[in-house]
Design a protein around this motif. Structure first.
Motif, PDB file in Angstrom:
ATOM      1  N   TRP A  40      -5.349 -30.737 -24.849  1.00 54.95           N
ATOM      2  CA  TRP A  40      -5.212 -29.376 -25.399  1.00 54.95           C
ATOM      3  C   TRP A  40      -6.523 -28.951 -26.060  1.00 54.95           C
ATOM      4  O   TRP A  40      -6.971 -27.821 -25.909  1.00 54.95           O
TER       5      TRP A  40
ATOM      6  N   CYS B 104      -9.236 -28.094 -23.598  1.00 55.56           N
ATOM      7  CA  CYS B 104      -8.986 -26.754 -23.077  1.00 55.56           C
ATOM      8  C   CYS B 104      -9.520 -25.712 -24.069  1.00 55.56           C
ATOM      9  O   CYS B 104     -10.184 -24.740 -23.697  1.00 55.56           O
ATOM     10  N   ASP B 105      -9.239 -25.947 -25.330  1.00 56.33           N
ATOM     11  CA  ASP B 105      -9.686 -25.034 -26.392  1.00 56.33           C
ATOM     12  C   ASP B 105     -11.221 -24.981 -26.452  1.00 56.33           C
ATOM     13  O   ASP B 105     -11.827 -23.911 -26.505  1.00 56.33           O
TER      14      ASP B 105
ATOM     15  N   TYR C 255     -12.734 -23.746 -22.725  1.00 59.22           N
ATOM     16  CA  TYR C 255     -12.347 -22.410 -22.228  1.00 59.22           C
ATOM     17  C   TYR C 255     -12.394 -21.329 -23.309  1.00 59.22           C
ATOM     18  O   TYR C 255     -12.660 -20.171 -22.999  1.00 59.22           O
ATOM     19  N   ALA C 256     -12.048 -21.730 -24.554  1.00 60.78           N
ATOM     20  CA  ALA C 256     -11.842 -20.685 -25.568  1.00 60.78           C
ATOM     21  C   ALA C 256     -12.976 -20.565 -26.572  1.00 60.78           C
ATOM     22  O   ALA C 256     -13.426 -19.454 -26.868  1.00 60.78           O
TER      23      ALA C 256
ATOM     24  N   LEU D 201      -6.614 -20.120 -17.950  1.00 63.51           N
ATOM     25  CA  LEU D 201      -5.332 -20.568 -18.529  1.00 63.51           C
ATOM     26  C   LEU D 201      -4.196 -20.440 -17.523  1.00 63.51           C
ATOM     27  O   LEU D 201      -3.271 -21.259 -17.498  1.00 63.51           O
TER      28      LEU D 201
ATOM     29  N   THR E 187       3.222 -24.999 -24.526  1.00 61.38           N
ATOM     30  CA  THR E 187       1.795 -24.896 -24.220  1.00 61.38           C
ATOM     31  C   THR E 187       1.480 -23.507 -23.656  1.00 61.38           C
ATOM     32  O   THR E 187       0.525 -22.844 -24.084  1.00 61.38           O
TER      33      THR E 187
ATOM     34  N   TYR F 138      -0.801 -20.152 -25.123  1.00 60.11           N
ATOM     35  CA  TYR F 138      -1.940 -19.527 -24.440  1.00 60.11           C
ATOM     36  C   TYR F 138      -1.911 -18.003 -24.511  1.00 60.11           C
ATOM     37  O   TYR F 138      -2.949 -17.362 -24.363  1.00 60.11           O
TER      38      TYR F 138
ATOM     39  N   TRP G  39      -4.072 -17.284 -27.266  1.00 58.36           N
ATOM     40  CA  TRP G  39      -5.487 -17.502 -26.940  1.00 58.36           C
ATOM     41  C   TRP G  39      -6.066 -16.285 -26.215  1.00 58.36           C
ATOM     42  O   TRP G  39      -7.229 -15.939 -26.393  1.00 58.36           O
ATOM     43  N   THR G  40      -5.247 -15.648 -25.375  1.00 53.63           N
ATOM     44  CA  THR G  40      -5.786 -14.478 -24.663  1.00 53.63           C
ATOM     45  C   THR G  40      -6.024 -13.324 -25.650  1.00 53.63           C
ATOM     46  O   THR G  40      -6.948 -12.541 -25.454  1.00 53.63           O
TER      47      THR G  40
ATOM     48  N   ASP H 116       0.451 -20.252 -31.987  1.00 53.42           N
ATOM     49  CA  ASP H 116      -0.652 -21.101 -31.493  1.00 53.42           C
ATOM     50  C   ASP H 116      -0.939 -22.085 -32.609  1.00 53.42           C
ATOM     51  O   ASP H 116      -1.926 -21.972 -33.318  1.00 53.42           O
TER      52      ASP H 116
END
Ligand SMILES: CC(C)=CCC/C(C)=C(\C)COP(=O)(O)OP(=O)(O)O
Length: 333
Positions: free
Chosen positions: A91, A94-95, A98-99, A115, A171, A175, A178-179, A203
């Motif tokens: 996780w 990914c953060d 991607y973020a 995502l 999960t 996301y 996150w968007t 989140d």
């Protein structure tokens, strides 16, 4: 078996000790030998799947293996603890990729399609012929997706179908928030605190807490997990723990070229107050969530389910381990 008991709640000092304490559960188990074993296996796995290539020393010192051992004092089972360590590391990868971390290639405009692909990596959709072959090729070529798929495979060895879907759906729900952050970053906008918090509460470390019974080796029935009072309790705990994260990552998050959302930074901006005052406000908010969890736990104590009482104690332990870990991990120092 590890120390699965309640050591109670206390006002715990944190950071350099100059801010008001965090009211939080006490840590049930600190076992750094076990943490080392789990962390070493986690680093081997990270090398296999390819995340944090060229940065594995830093990854080792982050100590997601230690987080798993602190957060799940209910078990000494290395394979079960490794599952928690892998899921959390994936996780976080990914953060980061991607973020949040521009230097790892994170960009706000690419985040939503990335995502969307994560969902197919973790929960492969039914076969669509040559289109599925293209999805599989894309998953194989991205270490973050390989990590998420591999960790999900490990999860499936320990969890029943409703537990697996609980973890996956949580999960994917996370996301959505996150968007929202990505849109604000892209537009160069700062959300008001209420709007950020509304997103952050979906989140949060609630996601990590969906593993509590799986790692403990039992199953909380889905209808109890989603019972509104239980759901509220786990949301309160997840939010409290994620405020701990925001408190520890103020500097790190202010430093990126595109600063992240962070409750302390947003309070300071909105109130036009010094950072110290915003930290105090965030600490007070955290403490209210923990007291709210304690109230929920008391209210739920009369529910005659051994699994539920065990689960709530596991969530309590996770909050405690989370604070312990943030105070020592190289990621925040
Ligand atoms: C590991 C996990 C369940 C992540 C859920 C989302 C979350 C709470 C974080 C990734 C932490 O948020 P943030 O991006 O602020 O974390 P760092 O400060 O970058 O560690």
């Amino acid at each position: 078996m590890g120390g699965h008991f309640s050591p109670g709640y206390a006002e715990r000092p944190w950071g350099d000790g100059s801010f008001p304490p965090l009211y939080c559960p006490l840590t049930a188990r600190i076992d750094d030998n076990l943490a080392l074993v789990v962390n070493d296996r986690l680093v081997e796995w990270a090398a296999e799947v390819g995340i944090y290539a060229g940065r594995l020393d830093k990854f080792r010192n982050t100590g997601f293996g230690r987080l798993a051992v602190l957060g799940h004092p209910e078990t000494d089972d290395v394979d079960a603890l490794l599952l928690a360590a892998k899921m959390n590391a994936a996780w976080w990868a990914c953060d980061d990729y991607y973020a949040d971390e521009s230097d790892l290639g994170a960009t706000p405009t690419e985040l939503p399609p990335r995502l969307a692909l994560v969902m197919s990596a973790m929960d492969p959709p039914p076969d669509a012929g040559r289109y599925t072959a293209q999805v599989e090729e894309a998953v194989r070529s991205d270490p973050v997706l390989v990590a998420l798929r591999s960790a999900t495979g490990h999860l499936k060895r320990h969890a029943g179908p409703s537990q697996v879907m609980r973890v996956l759906n949580t999960t994917f729900q996370m996301y959505v928030s996150w968007t929202a952050y990505a849109a604000w970053r892209h537009l160069g906008e700062l959300p008001p605190v209420w709007r950020y918090l509304a997103a952050r509460q979906h989140d949060s470390f609630y996601t990590s807490m969906t593993l509590v019974d799986v790692v403990g080796g039992y199953q909380l029935d889905a209808n109890l997990f989603y019972e509104p009072r239980v759901h509220r309790a786990v949301m309160q705990a997840g939010t409290a723990s994620v405020i701990v994260n925001d408190l520890h990552s103020v500097e790190r998050e202010a430093a990126d070229d595109l600063p992240d959302c962070n409750v302390v930074l947003l309070i300071a901006e909105e109130e036009g107050c010094p950072l110290e005052e915003a930290v105090r406000a965030a600490v007070a908010m955290h403490n209210d969530f923990v007291r709210g969890f304690e109230d929920s736990q008391r209210e739920l104590a009369s529910v005659p389910s051994a699994e539920l009482q065990r689960f709530l104690l596991g969530v309590q332990s996770w909050m405690a381990g989370c604070l312990e870990w943030h105070g020592a991990s190289d990621r925040y120092t």
